[in-house]
Scaffold this motif. Sequence first.
Motif, PDB file in Angstrom:
ATOM      1  N   GLU A 405     -27.289  17.739 -67.727  1.00  6.54           N
ATOM      2  CA  GLU A 405     -28.366  19.314 -67.551  1.00  6.54           C
ATOM      3  C   GLU A 405     -28.639  19.354 -68.615  1.00  6.54           C
ATOM      4  O   GLU A 405     -28.586  19.391 -69.634  1.00  6.54           O
ATOM      5  CB  GLU A 405     -27.585  20.465 -67.051  1.00  6.54           C
ATOM      6  CG  GLU A 405     -27.592  21.426 -66.573  1.00  6.54           C
ATOM      7  CD  GLU A 405     -26.591  22.082 -66.054  1.00  6.54           C
ATOM      8  OE1 GLU A 405     -26.624  22.364 -64.709  1.00  6.54           O
ATOM      9  OE2 GLU A 405     -25.681  22.407 -66.849  1.00  6.54           O
ATOM     10  N   GLU A 406     -30.175  19.345 -68.547  1.00  4.90           N
ATOM     11  CA  GLU A 406     -31.613  20.551 -69.096  1.00  4.90           C
ATOM     12  C   GLU A 406     -31.345  19.530 -70.559  1.00  4.90           C
ATOM     13  O   GLU A 406     -31.509  19.701 -71.814  1.00  4.90           O
ATOM     14  CB  GLU A 406     -31.124  21.655 -70.164  1.00  4.90           C
ATOM     15  CG  GLU A 406     -30.627  22.326 -68.928  1.00  4.90           C
ATOM     16  CD  GLU A 406     -30.576  23.829 -69.327  1.00  4.90           C
ATOM     17  OE1 GLU A 406     -29.734  24.500 -69.942  1.00  4.90           O
ATOM     18  OE2 GLU A 406     -31.313  25.238 -67.946  1.00  4.90           O
ATOM     19  N   PRO A 425     -24.801  10.340 -59.808  1.00  2.00           N
ATOM     20  CA  PRO A 425     -25.284  11.402 -60.891  1.00  2.00           C
ATOM     21  C   PRO A 425     -25.417  12.871 -60.590  1.00  2.00           C
ATOM     22  O   PRO A 425     -26.451  12.569 -59.625  1.00  2.00           O
ATOM     23  CB  PRO A 425     -25.706  10.728 -61.805  1.00  2.00           C
ATOM     24  CG  PRO A 425     -26.549  10.015 -61.594  1.00  2.00           C
ATOM     25  CD  PRO A 425     -25.523   9.378 -60.604  1.00  2.00           C
ATOM     26  N   VAL A 426     -25.227  13.602 -61.081  1.00  2.00           N
ATOM     27  CA  VAL A 426     -26.625  15.272 -60.672  1.00  2.00           C
ATOM     28  C   VAL A 426     -27.010  14.819 -62.463  1.00  2.00           C
ATOM     29  O   VAL A 426     -26.629  14.875 -63.216  1.00  2.00           O
ATOM     30  CB  VAL A 426     -24.784  15.946 -60.673  1.00  2.00           C
ATOM     31  CG1 VAL A 426     -26.099  16.949 -60.743  1.00  2.00           C
ATOM     32  CG2 VAL A 426     -24.452  15.742 -59.162  1.00  2.00           C
ATOM     33  N   ILE A 427     -28.001  15.042 -62.057  1.00  2.00           N
ATOM     34  CA  ILE A 427     -29.094  15.166 -62.985  1.00  2.00           C
ATOM     35  C   ILE A 427     -30.064  16.801 -62.012  1.00  2.00           C
ATOM     36  O   ILE A 427     -31.024  16.846 -61.806  1.00  2.00           O
ATOM     37  CB  ILE A 427     -30.493  13.928 -62.874  1.00  2.00           C
ATOM     38  CG1 ILE A 427     -29.203  12.757 -62.319  1.00  2.00           C
ATOM     39  CG2 ILE A 427     -31.566  14.296 -63.945  1.00  2.00           C
ATOM     40  CD1 ILE A 427     -29.848  11.369 -62.791  1.00  2.00           C
ATOM     41  N   ARG A 428     -30.079  17.879 -63.652  1.00  2.00           N
ATOM     42  CA  ARG A 428     -30.769  18.679 -63.481  1.00  2.00           C
ATOM     43  C   ARG A 428     -31.631  19.349 -64.368  1.00  2.00           C
ATOM     44  O   ARG A 428     -30.780  19.197 -65.777  1.00  2.00           O
ATOM     45  CB  ARG A 428     -29.252  19.950 -62.321  1.00  2.00           C
ATOM     46  CG  ARG A 428     -29.951  20.998 -62.913  1.00  2.00           C
ATOM     47  CD  ARG A 428     -28.174  21.757 -61.795  1.00  2.00           C
ATOM     48  NE  ARG A 428     -28.154  21.239 -60.936  1.00  2.00           N
ATOM     49  CZ  ARG A 428     -26.680  21.056 -60.851  1.00  2.00           C
ATOM     50  NH1 ARG A 428     -25.676  21.557 -61.852  1.00  2.00           N
ATOM     51  NH2 ARG A 428     -26.369  20.553 -59.676  1.00  2.00           N
ATOM     52  N   GLU A 451     -32.465  17.390 -59.158  1.00  2.00           N
ATOM     53  CA  GLU A 451     -32.740  18.669 -58.891  1.00  2.00           C
ATOM     54  C   GLU A 451     -33.771  19.254 -59.873  1.00  2.00           C
ATOM     55  O   GLU A 451     -32.338  19.002 -61.298  1.00  2.00           O
ATOM     56  CB  GLU A 451     -31.481  19.424 -58.541  1.00  2.00           C
ATOM     57  CG  GLU A 451     -31.128  19.191 -57.088  1.00  2.00           C
ATOM     58  CD  GLU A 451     -29.531  19.980 -56.867  1.00  2.00           C
ATOM     59  OE1 GLU A 451     -29.647  20.958 -55.304  1.00  2.00           O
ATOM     60  OE2 GLU A 451     -29.106  20.296 -57.889  1.00  2.00           O
ATOM     61  N   GLU A 452     -34.299  19.661 -59.817  1.00  2.00           N
ATOM     62  CA  GLU A 452     -35.378  20.471 -60.217  1.00  2.00           C
ATOM     63  C   GLU A 452     -36.153  19.750 -61.930  1.00  2.00           C
ATOM     64  O   GLU A 452     -35.662  20.811 -62.905  1.00  2.00           O
ATOM     65  CB  GLU A 452     -34.578  21.872 -60.940  1.00  2.00           C
ATOM     66  CG  GLU A 452     -34.455  22.875 -59.560  1.00  2.00           C
ATOM     67  CD  GLU A 452     -33.503  24.090 -59.623  1.00  2.00           C
ATOM     68  OE1 GLU A 452     -34.054  25.101 -60.475  1.00  2.00           O
ATOM     69  OE2 GLU A 452     -32.870  24.248 -59.016  1.00  2.00           O
ATOM     70  N   ASN A 453     -35.880  18.472 -62.006  1.00  2.00           N
ATOM     71  CA  ASN A 453     -36.349  17.984 -63.081  1.00  2.00           C
ATOM     72  C   ASN A 453     -37.392  17.820 -63.368  1.00  2.00           C
ATOM     73  O   ASN A 453     -38.704  17.989 -62.349  1.00  2.00           O
ATOM     74  CB  ASN A 453     -35.393  16.877 -63.076  1.00  2.00           C
ATOM     75  CG  ASN A 453     -34.453  16.548 -63.134  1.00  2.00           C
ATOM     76  OD1 ASN A 453     -33.508  16.485 -64.485  1.00  2.00           O
ATOM     77  ND2 ASN A 453     -34.199  16.106 -61.749  1.00  2.00           N
ATOM     78  N   ASN A 476     -37.746  19.438 -57.734  1.00  3.53           N
ATOM     79  CA  ASN A 476     -38.262  18.537 -58.545  1.00  3.53           C
ATOM     80  C   ASN A 476     -40.323  18.763 -58.702  1.00  3.53           C
ATOM     81  O   ASN A 476     -40.515  18.708 -57.561  1.00  3.53           O
ATOM     82  CB  ASN A 476     -37.650  16.934 -58.603  1.00  3.53           C
ATOM     83  CG  ASN A 476     -36.773  17.192 -58.937  1.00  3.53           C
ATOM     84  OD1 ASN A 476     -35.932  17.388 -59.382  1.00  3.53           O
ATOM     85  ND2 ASN A 476     -35.948  16.162 -57.415  1.00  3.53           N
ATOM     86  N   LYS A 477     -40.324  18.789 -59.765  1.00  2.00           N
ATOM     87  CA  LYS A 477     -41.777  18.335 -60.475  1.00  2.00           C
ATOM     88  C   LYS A 477     -42.634  16.684 -60.952  1.00  2.00           C
ATOM     89  O   LYS A 477     -41.759  16.341 -61.792  1.00  2.00           O
ATOM     90  CB  LYS A 477     -42.496  18.898 -60.898  1.00  2.00           C
ATOM     91  CG  LYS A 477     -42.553  20.602 -60.585  1.00  2.00           C
ATOM     92  CD  LYS A 477     -42.946  22.273 -61.537  1.00  2.00           C
ATOM     93  CE  LYS A 477     -42.621  23.638 -61.376  1.00  2.00           C
ATOM     94  NZ  LYS A 477     -42.911  23.922 -62.365  1.00  2.00           N
ATOM     95  N   ILE A 478     -42.363  16.792 -60.106  1.00  3.38           N
ATOM     96  CA  ILE A 478     -42.998  14.616 -60.950  1.00  3.38           C
ATOM     97  C   ILE A 478     -44.894  14.185 -61.230  1.00  3.38           C
ATOM     98  O   ILE A 478     -45.019  14.415 -59.855  1.00  3.38           O
ATOM     99  CB  ILE A 478     -42.656  14.373 -59.407  1.00  3.38           C
ATOM    100  CG1 ILE A 478     -41.083  14.000 -59.657  1.00  3.38           C
ATOM    101  CG2 ILE A 478     -43.198  12.710 -60.505  1.00  3.38           C
ATOM    102  CD1 ILE A 478     -40.687  13.185 -58.012  1.00  3.38           C
TER     103      ILE A 478
END
Length: 692
Positions: A405-406, A425-428, A451-453, A476-478
């Motif tokens: 996270e972050e 994993p959770v990748i946020r 989420e929201e990366n 996410n923004k890619i």
Amino acid sequence: MYGCSHVYPRLASFPRTHPLRREAAGVRYYLTISEAIEDSDEGDRIVVHPGVYNEAIVVNKPLSLIGAGPERVLLVSLSHTVVEIGKLLTNVSLSNMEIKFDAPDEMPNVRQYCINIPQGAQPLIHNCHFTNTSFCGSCIYVNGKDANPVISNCTIANANNVGIFVDDYARGRFQNNNIHSNKLAGVWIKNYASPIFRHNEIHHGRDVGFFIFQDGQGLLEDNDIHSNRIAGIEIKNEANPIIYHCSIHHGSTGGVYVHDRGRGQFIENKIFANTYAGVWITSESNPTLRDNEIFSGLQGGVYFFGGGRGILENNNIHSNTLAGVQIRTGSDPIIRNNQIHHGLHGGIYVHDNGLGLIEGNEIHSNALAGVWITTGSQPVLRHNRIHSGKQVGIYFYDSGGGVLEENDIYNHSFSGIQIRTGSNPVIRKNKIFGGKNGGVLIYNSGEGILEENDIYGNALAGVWIKTDSNPILRRNKIYNGKEGGVCIFNNGRGILEDNDVFNNKLTGVLISSSSQPLLRSNRIFGGKAAGIEVTNNGGGYIENNEVFDNNFDGICLATGVSPVLSGNKEYNNRRTLEDAIQRGKCLYSISGDNSFPMHDFYRCLTCSHSESDAICVSCVKACHKDHTIQFVRHDRFFCDCGAGALGCDCLLTGYKAFSSPKVNSRIHPLPQGMGSQQQPSAPPIQLNTSTS
């Protein structure tokens, strides 16, 4: 010396009237130290002249015992403690002597000491040498409440047991001593004892340097602790010392070993060049390590195992042979605001159900992964900067999990994050950028929730999903990828929902080689190639997406694919390929050999018999109009004629026949890197045999 008593057996054996004796006022001569003590008054000074004194003495009044030197003054006993200090006794001093308990061969286990300092005693001991051959007794034994000696510039060496034992609420100041070559610990501290050890050298012990146990406490400051056979410092059983500004190094096993609910505070120490871990923490121990430098270990830096806990804060952990920090088997430490870098292995390795909060660290320039998470581990990583590694940033494998996270994850030689083999994993809310082999690689049945990366500025794809992997990417923004946005191939699956995929150099989302993802409600725009491409038996569900402002086209489907399309909006896509064909331009002039636009492609049987050679419709008309032409299919390719890779000159681009060095770059239905075949796909991290 006048006004003193002298223990001088040679003179004391003469009659008082002998010319050599000539006693002045206040000067007395004695055969033994015990006689001199017995005959002294409080505050007297007793000078002990060179010689060997086979006696055990009891000091029961304030006085000073001074070895006359420079020759040897040796007190030795074979049966009893050599020097007994009386309880509560103050204003006692001993200096310039060698004190030895020499256990007889028939009684090697007798528990006696060189000096015993009991409750309330406060002697000053300076420049003495202590040795004890008993297998049970220590050289110096300090015990009992308010026992508080000052022991300085002494040598405590070659004991068959312990050098110094401080016990039962005792205190004491030990400074500038040389404590070495003892068979067990150089120092034991036990049962609420709280001594101060400052500026000592504790070394070459055949066990540990300091053993602090059963609620032992104390302050160890500015000591040089080195070359002990086991750990430099061992702490257990609720012991809670303060270790400040010490050098702990060249331990034959480790630097510090904290176990069985040990605690302790380690502040501003240098812990280096130990054979195994610099610090071991296990079995519910909970120390605090702050502002230390832990480096150049022949194995790891800090090793948590067997339920170890503790706080690592503001440490500089670097240049270790194995992981800078290792967490395993239920351990749950807090790793905060450390520098973990230039390891010859990885930065942090969490495995075998390891836990932990890893927060605010800078993890960089490690030879393998910045962080490894595997085998059921579930750490939380928050607000870290993980960068400039020689392989990946964070590597999940074999059912690794946890929460990221972050974090800022950037500039790795491989991808920023890799997820494989059942990891979930959770990748946020992370920033993942500058990966030289992609942003996120999910492969070999990897999962995960992303989420929201912000995933941007990576070479190759921003996100790779392949080989039966099934992640969820949401919000996410890619963007700004140097090749594509998301590449799904080799039976990749997954859900992509409500993401912004934009301004990538190649295709926004590529679906290939039997992959079946769900794309829902995404915005895919501003790409330099197509928005979405489906090729090579790719499929899936593509619904309610907005695909706009892309350079080649919106949604492009190759021959033979059948994804389910519904509710998508395609607008303002520039159709650059169609415009080029209408103007008679070779598509190679649009794509170069680093992208693979989707269009009708043909094969010239006159110029080439290779099934991998492809030409565009413009070159069919301009360069191969009298040749035997075969339509192949509608798919991704670049034009080999325009590249100068065929046996005729291209009239549209001007490239001569066989002028291109890229003669093996051909039809590209299954990309190795979204674009250039000169780039390899992101490989799985290379593991050594101990962790694969």
